[in-house]
Write a protein that holds these residues in place. Structure first.
Motif, PDB file in Angstrom:
ATOM      1  N   MET A  31       4.269  16.989 -40.250  1.00 40.81           N
ATOM      2  CA  MET A  31       5.115  15.808 -40.203  1.00 40.81           C
ATOM      3  C   MET A  31       5.179  15.189 -41.604  1.00 40.81           C
ATOM      4  SD  MET A  31       5.485  16.261 -37.041  1.00 40.81           S
ATOM      5  CE  MET A  31       6.584  14.906 -36.640  1.00 40.81           C
ATOM      6  N   ASP A  32       6.267  14.520 -41.903  1.00 36.73           N
ATOM      7  CA  ASP A  32       6.387  13.879 -43.209  1.00 36.73           C
ATOM      8  C   ASP A  32       5.324  12.799 -43.400  1.00 36.73           C
ATOM      9  OD1 ASP A  32       7.994  13.573 -45.710  1.00 36.73           O
ATOM     10  OD2 ASP A  32       8.236  11.540 -44.936  1.00 36.73           O
ATOM     11  N   ASN A  33       4.818  12.248 -42.292  1.00 35.53           N
ATOM     12  CA  ASN A  33       3.757  11.241 -42.345  1.00 35.53           C
ATOM     13  C   ASN A  33       2.362  11.859 -42.356  1.00 35.53           C
ATOM     14  OD1 ASN A  33       5.000  11.562 -39.445  1.00 35.53           O
ATOM     15  ND2 ASN A  33       2.848  11.079 -39.069  1.00 35.53           N
TER      16      ASN A  33
ATOM     17  N   PRO B 180       9.202  12.368 -40.172  1.00 41.23           N
ATOM     18  CA  PRO B 180       8.017  11.739 -39.574  1.00 41.23           C
ATOM     19  C   PRO B 180       8.143  11.582 -38.074  1.00 41.23           C
ATOM     20  CG  PRO B 180       9.351  10.111 -40.709  1.00 41.23           C
ATOM     21  CD  PRO B 180       9.943  11.446 -41.055  1.00 41.23           C
ATOM     22  N   ASN B 181       7.018  11.249 -37.439  1.00 39.61           N
ATOM     23  CA  ASN B 181       7.034  11.068 -35.985  1.00 39.61           C
ATOM     24  C   ASN B 181       7.902   9.890 -35.573  1.00 39.61           C
ATOM     25  OD1 ASN B 181       5.077   9.205 -37.064  1.00 39.61           O
ATOM     26  ND2 ASN B 181       4.151   9.017 -35.037  1.00 39.61           N
ATOM     27  N   SER B 182       8.200   8.983 -36.501  1.00 39.40           N
ATOM     28  CA  SER B 182       9.089   7.859 -36.201  1.00 39.40           C
ATOM     29  C   SER B 182      10.555   8.273 -36.165  1.00 39.40           C
ATOM     30  CB  SER B 182       8.908   6.759 -37.255  1.00 39.40           C
ATOM     31  OG  SER B 182       9.195   7.256 -38.558  1.00 39.40           O
ATOM     32  N   GLU B 183      10.850   9.522 -36.580  1.00 39.62           N
ATOM     33  CA  GLU B 183      12.231  10.003 -36.624  1.00 39.62           C
ATOM     34  C   GLU B 183      12.392  11.336 -35.882  1.00 39.62           C
ATOM     35  OE1 GLU B 183      13.623  10.073 -40.671  1.00 39.62           O
ATOM     36  OE2 GLU B 183      12.779   8.097 -41.109  1.00 39.62           O
ATOM     37  N   ASP B 184      11.590  11.551 -34.845  1.00 35.70           N
ATOM     38  CA  ASP B 184      11.709  12.749 -33.996  1.00 35.70           C
ATOM     39  C   ASP B 184      11.564  14.040 -34.790  1.00 35.70           C
ATOM     40  OD1 ASP B 184      12.457  11.636 -31.241  1.00 35.70           O
ATOM     41  OD2 ASP B 184      13.948  10.670 -32.518  1.00 35.70           O
TER      42      ASP B 184
END
Length: 274
Positions: free
Chosen positions: A243-245, A260-264
């Motif tokens: 993930m990007d995060n 990231p997990n905030s953007e699926d």
């Protein structure tokens, strides 16, 4: 890679969004994965008792690899199929050695057994605080006992907490103290908590057990993760996605970095094939 034959995903920081939910977009792509008869396996540091809520949101009833690979859980049957644990004497020796270097640690132990009934699955000494809140579930209180009792039974995972250090700092100290001890030391949160398992127990070993059961080779697996406890799995899988995060160590070894997990981020990759 070609269309994967199995999807494996970490839970926290990866499949779940920052509000600890499965978004509609991610739920839709999971449904398409399952409709294509492709197994979707949760691979988590969580114990089995923390899996059903996630599985319900995701519409999953297959397998979950839990406790960083120390147990395999059949979600639909609500049954633990396999366990790798550390004997009580090893727990005592590890904590004694680490406490000599880090006297302010607090300890807890995950105890998982094969089958449906899980008696006293989590024990903690007073002062232990889990970064994720109540360590036994959303409503139950943990078993608070003496340190001797925490360490008095075999455990699938030993948890060490320190109020003044990051998890990375703890790992650096513990790996020096336990340099001659064959164990797996990792972390899934940098909030002063490390997780110790028996030698050879990783998310890769647990996922490998499931893949052997389902006759899926590693090269046909796509795996997603974000923290150091995901490293063995991402390196083992045919296509490891960070993930990007994600933690910098995870970003460094991944075959691909997604949103990231905030953007699926998981859904964005799976939509290529499903």
């Amino acid at each position: 890679m070609d269309k994967p034959e199995l999807v494996a995903s970490d839970v926290d920081g990866t499949l779940l969004d920052p509000m600890q939910q499965i978004t509609e977009r991610t739920a839709r792509v999971i449904a398409r994965v399952l409709a294509a008869d492709t197994p979707f396996v949760l691979v988590s540091g969580r114990p089995p008792r923390w899996i059903p809520g996630v599985a319900e949101m995701a519409g999953l009833s297959g397998y979950a690899v839990c406790a960083n690979g120390a147990s395999v859980y059949d979600i639909g049957a609500d049954e633990v199929l396999a366990v790798r644990e550390m004997p009580a004497m090893r727990l005592h020796d590890v904590v004694e050695a680490v406490a000599a270097a880090l006297p302010d640690i607090r300890v807890a132990a995950e105890r998982t057994t094969v089958g449906r009934e899980q008696e006293e699955p989590f024990a903690t000494e007073r002062g232990f605080r889990n970064p994720w809140g109540n360590p036994k579930g959303e409503t139950d209180e943990p078993d608070i006992v003496s340190r001797a009792e925490v360490l008095g039974r075999p455990a699938t995972k030993l948890l060490l907490r320190h109020p003044g250090l990051t998890s990375q700092q703890m790992v650096e100290v513990v790996e020096t103290v336990l340099v001659d001890v064959d164990l797996e030391v990792t972390y899934s949160s940098n909030n002063g908590l490390i997780e110790i398992s028996a030698a050879g127990v990783t998310k890769a070993s647990g996922l490998g057990w499931v893949c052997d059961l389902l006759d899926v080779p590693a090269r046909k697996v796509v795996a997603f993760g974000d923290m150091p406890n995901d490293l063995p799995m991402l390196e083992w899988a045919g296509h490891g996605v960070a993930m990007d995060n994600a933690h910098p160590e995870v970003l460094a070894v991944a075959d691909e970095v997604t949103a990231p997990n905030s953007e699926d981020g998981v859904a964005q990759v799976l939509e290529r094939w499903f």
